[in-house]
Write a protein that holds these residues in place. Sequence first.
Motif, PDB file in Angstrom:
ATOM      1  N   LYS A  44     -59.185 -35.940  24.778  1.00 47.79           N
ATOM      2  CA  LYS A  44     -59.932 -34.684  24.877  1.00 47.79           C
ATOM      3  C   LYS A  44     -59.384 -33.892  26.057  1.00 47.79           C
ATOM      4  CE  LYS A  44     -63.066 -31.472  24.862  1.00 47.79           C
ATOM      5  NZ  LYS A  44     -63.035 -30.412  23.818  1.00 47.79           N
ATOM      6  N   SER A  45     -59.208 -32.578  25.894  1.00 49.36           N
ATOM      7  CA  SER A  45     -58.697 -31.761  26.996  1.00 49.36           C
ATOM      8  C   SER A  45     -59.527 -32.012  28.247  1.00 49.36           C
ATOM      9  CB  SER A  45     -58.775 -30.274  26.636  1.00 49.36           C
ATOM     10  OG  SER A  45     -57.878 -29.987  25.577  1.00 49.36           O
ATOM     11  N   ASN A  70     -67.045 -24.777  16.013  1.00 48.12           N
ATOM     12  CA  ASN A  70     -67.439 -25.511  17.210  1.00 48.12           C
ATOM     13  C   ASN A  70     -67.372 -24.618  18.435  1.00 48.12           C
ATOM     14  OD1 ASN A  70     -65.429 -26.428  19.528  1.00 48.12           O
ATOM     15  ND2 ASN A  70     -64.227 -26.138  17.671  1.00 48.12           N
ATOM     16  N   SER A  71     -68.326 -24.866  19.343  1.00 48.95           N
ATOM     17  CA  SER A  71     -68.231 -24.272  20.668  1.00 48.95           C
ATOM     18  C   SER A  71     -68.658 -25.351  21.662  1.00 48.95           C
ATOM     19  CB  SER A  71     -69.111 -23.031  20.793  1.00 48.95           C
ATOM     20  OG  SER A  71     -68.921 -22.449  22.074  1.00 48.95           O
ATOM     21  N   MET A  72     -67.822 -26.412  21.749  1.00 49.71           N
ATOM     22  CA  MET A  72     -68.187 -27.582  22.544  1.00 49.71           C
ATOM     23  C   MET A  72     -68.316 -27.235  24.022  1.00 49.71           C
ATOM     24  SD  MET A  72     -68.299 -29.535  19.985  1.00 49.71           S
ATOM     25  CE  MET A  72     -68.571 -31.169  20.645  1.00 49.71           C
ATOM     26  N   GLY A  73     -67.418 -26.349  24.490  1.00 49.05           N
ATOM     27  CA  GLY A  73     -67.472 -25.935  25.894  1.00 49.05           C
ATOM     28  C   GLY A  73     -66.781 -26.898  26.841  1.00 49.05           C
ATOM     29  N   LEU A  74     -65.763 -27.562  26.305  1.00 48.85           N
ATOM     30  CA  LEU A  74     -64.898 -28.444  27.118  1.00 48.85           C
ATOM     31  C   LEU A  74     -65.646 -29.624  27.749  1.00 48.85           C
ATOM     32  CD1 LEU A  74     -62.192 -26.608  29.268  1.00 48.85           C
ATOM     33  CD2 LEU A  74     -62.035 -28.874  28.272  1.00 48.85           C
ATOM     34  N   PRO A  75     -66.503 -30.318  26.980  1.00 49.71           N
ATOM     35  CA  PRO A  75     -67.143 -31.512  27.534  1.00 49.71           C
ATOM     36  C   PRO A  75     -66.084 -32.601  27.717  1.00 49.71           C
ATOM     37  CG  PRO A  75     -67.589 -31.394  25.183  1.00 49.71           C
ATOM     38  CD  PRO A  75     -66.833 -30.144  25.545  1.00 49.71           C
ATOM     39  N   ASN A 128     -53.261 -27.368  27.237  1.00 51.40           N
ATOM     40  CA  ASN A 128     -54.058 -26.587  26.299  1.00 51.40           C
ATOM     41  C   ASN A 128     -54.260 -25.174  26.829  1.00 51.40           C
ATOM     42  OD1 ASN A 128     -55.906 -25.514  24.572  1.00 51.40           O
ATOM     43  ND2 ASN A 128     -57.424 -27.146  24.782  1.00 51.40           N
ATOM     44  N   SER A 130     -55.489 -22.805  24.976  1.00 48.91           N
ATOM     45  CA  SER A 130     -56.158 -22.092  23.870  1.00 48.91           C
ATOM     46  C   SER A 130     -57.610 -22.477  23.644  1.00 48.91           C
ATOM     47  CB  SER A 130     -55.365 -22.356  22.598  1.00 48.91           C
ATOM     48  OG  SER A 130     -55.013 -23.741  22.505  1.00 48.91           O
ATOM     49  N   CYS A 131     -58.332 -22.853  24.702  1.00 45.47           N
ATOM     50  CA  CYS A 131     -59.748 -23.138  24.447  1.00 45.47           C
ATOM     51  C   CYS A 131     -60.488 -21.809  24.261  1.00 45.47           C
ATOM     52  CB  CYS A 131     -60.381 -23.910  25.601  1.00 45.47           C
ATOM     53  SG  CYS A 131     -62.134 -24.257  25.274  1.00 45.47           S
ATOM     54  N   PRO A 132     -61.136 -21.622  23.104  1.00 49.81           N
ATOM     55  CA  PRO A 132     -61.784 -20.344  22.813  1.00 49.81           C
ATOM     56  C   PRO A 132     -63.253 -20.290  23.206  1.00 49.81           C
ATOM     57  CG  PRO A 132     -61.763 -21.656  20.822  1.00 49.81           C
ATOM     58  CD  PRO A 132     -61.183 -22.515  21.915  1.00 49.81           C
ATOM     59  N   ASN A 133     -63.747 -21.378  23.840  1.00 51.67           N
ATOM     60  CA  ASN A 133     -65.210 -21.490  23.935  1.00 51.67           C
ATOM     61  C   ASN A 133     -65.778 -21.505  25.342  1.00 51.67           C
ATOM     62  OD1 ASN A 133     -65.330 -21.678  21.082  1.00 51.67           O
ATOM     63  ND2 ASN A 133     -64.757 -23.837  21.242  1.00 51.67           N
ATOM     64  N   ASN A 195     -54.726 -24.258  17.507  1.00 49.74           N
ATOM     65  CA  ASN A 195     -56.076 -24.550  17.946  1.00 49.74           C
ATOM     66  C   ASN A 195     -57.009 -23.829  16.982  1.00 49.74           C
ATOM     67  OD1 ASN A 195     -58.374 -25.155  19.603  1.00 49.74           O
ATOM     68  ND2 ASN A 195     -57.003 -25.220  21.370  1.00 49.74           N
ATOM     69  N   SER A 196     -58.305 -23.972  17.170  1.00 53.11           N
ATOM     70  CA  SER A 196     -59.247 -23.344  16.223  1.00 53.11           C
ATOM     71  C   SER A 196     -59.086 -21.818  16.237  1.00 53.11           C
ATOM     72  CB  SER A 196     -60.685 -23.716  16.604  1.00 53.11           C
ATOM     73  OG  SER A 196     -60.923 -23.430  17.960  1.00 53.11           O
TER      74      SER A 196
HETATM   75  O1  LIG Z   1     -64.980 -26.113  22.988  1.00 53.51           O
HETATM   76  C1  LIG Z   1     -64.073 -26.932  23.227  1.00 53.51           C
HETATM   77  O2  LIG Z   1     -64.159 -27.904  24.019  1.00 53.51           O
HETATM   78  C2  LIG Z   1     -62.796 -26.679  22.499  1.00 53.51           C
HETATM   79  N1  LIG Z   1     -62.906 -26.326  21.185  1.00 53.51           N
HETATM   80  C3  LIG Z   1     -61.825 -25.980  20.432  1.00 53.51           C
HETATM   81  O3  LIG Z   1     -61.938 -25.658  19.232  1.00 53.51           O
HETATM   82  N2  LIG Z   1     -60.585 -25.969  21.002  1.00 53.51           N
HETATM   83  C4  LIG Z   1     -60.409 -26.314  22.313  1.00 53.51           C
HETATM   84  O4  LIG Z   1     -59.250 -26.277  22.798  1.00 53.51           O
HETATM   85  C5  LIG Z   1     -61.556 -26.681  23.076  1.00 53.51           C
HETATM   86  I1  LIG Z   1     -61.246 -27.250  25.052  1.00 53.51           I
END
Ligand SMILES: O=C(O)c1[nH]c(=O)[nH]c(=O)c1I
Length: 313
Positions: A44-45, A70-75, A128, A130-133, A195-196
Amino acid sequence: ADLSTSIAGVKLPNLLLNASGVNCRYENELQQLLDSSAGSLVTKSATLNSRDGNPEPRYAPLAGQIGSINSMGLPNQGYEYYLEYAKKFDYNNGKPLFISLAGMSLADNKAMCEAFRDANLPCVLEINFSCPNLPGKPQLGYDMEAMEAALKVLAPIIGKPFGIKLPPYFDIAHFDQAAAIFNKFDNIAYVTCINSVGNGLAIDWESETALIKPKDGFGGLGGLMVLQTSLANVNAFYRRLNNGKQVIACGGVTSGKEAFLHILAGASAVQIGTQLQEEGTGVFERVSKELQEIMAAKGYKNVEEFRGKVKTL
Ligand SMILES: O=C(O)c1[nH]c(=O)[nH]c(=O)c1I
């Protein structure tokens, strides 16, 4: 049929692996990937410090199995967790280790890359861009000047072959500009596309409500619905990158068929995200078998025979 491949100087017995972010935050999840038919694994990033990420619900499959949002937010556990994992990793197990880093700033990325450089480990870094969230954080991958400036700092520090996780591009000029930047750096060994697809909005028509909580329901789209955008990004960089730089495909792989298409488009390896999330690690065995059946039916003994050979009219 032989599904092995080499990326950034490491050998994957099977060109299939997970997409960063899926089933790879914790050591037990990484072990599941090692125990699966996947040929490698990416973590995971990681950020400098551990993060809980965005409020839930933050992931949802889309109706009709067309994809996910998804919008995990880099957990993540913070980079030192993954550095320790990389120090303990058995590099003779037959599967190489990729480490994804997503610093919240260039200073953070610099500090994390220096720590991995100083540890001098056989793992391959995937930066990475390219995190969009991250609320309020524009994707570096969409800021060509900032991305080049970051690479000017990070590439010399990393000092060995590494990869970059890219957002999807939708304009030929952007393929040209991005590839021209990457071709300036000898130790960029590969790019991972894509990436997404950032900031989609999934709404449930019965409840009239967004599927995920963060950012008013805006999140990255993945799965089969992004396949054609992913194929285009894979092929665009395959056509433009030089000096042996490779492309890892990510986006829309639900079966051997999409994996086959990505290799035709030019992919040296293929990552699986949404389908891994939905099906579990058995997806690697299933997709490998399906890909081998397709290759046998078409008379291909290895992927080199058809990689990048997509025909045009
Ligand atoms: O929201 C995330 O953790 C996330 N979600 C993604 O779809 N791509 C990413 O690079 C990341 I860092």
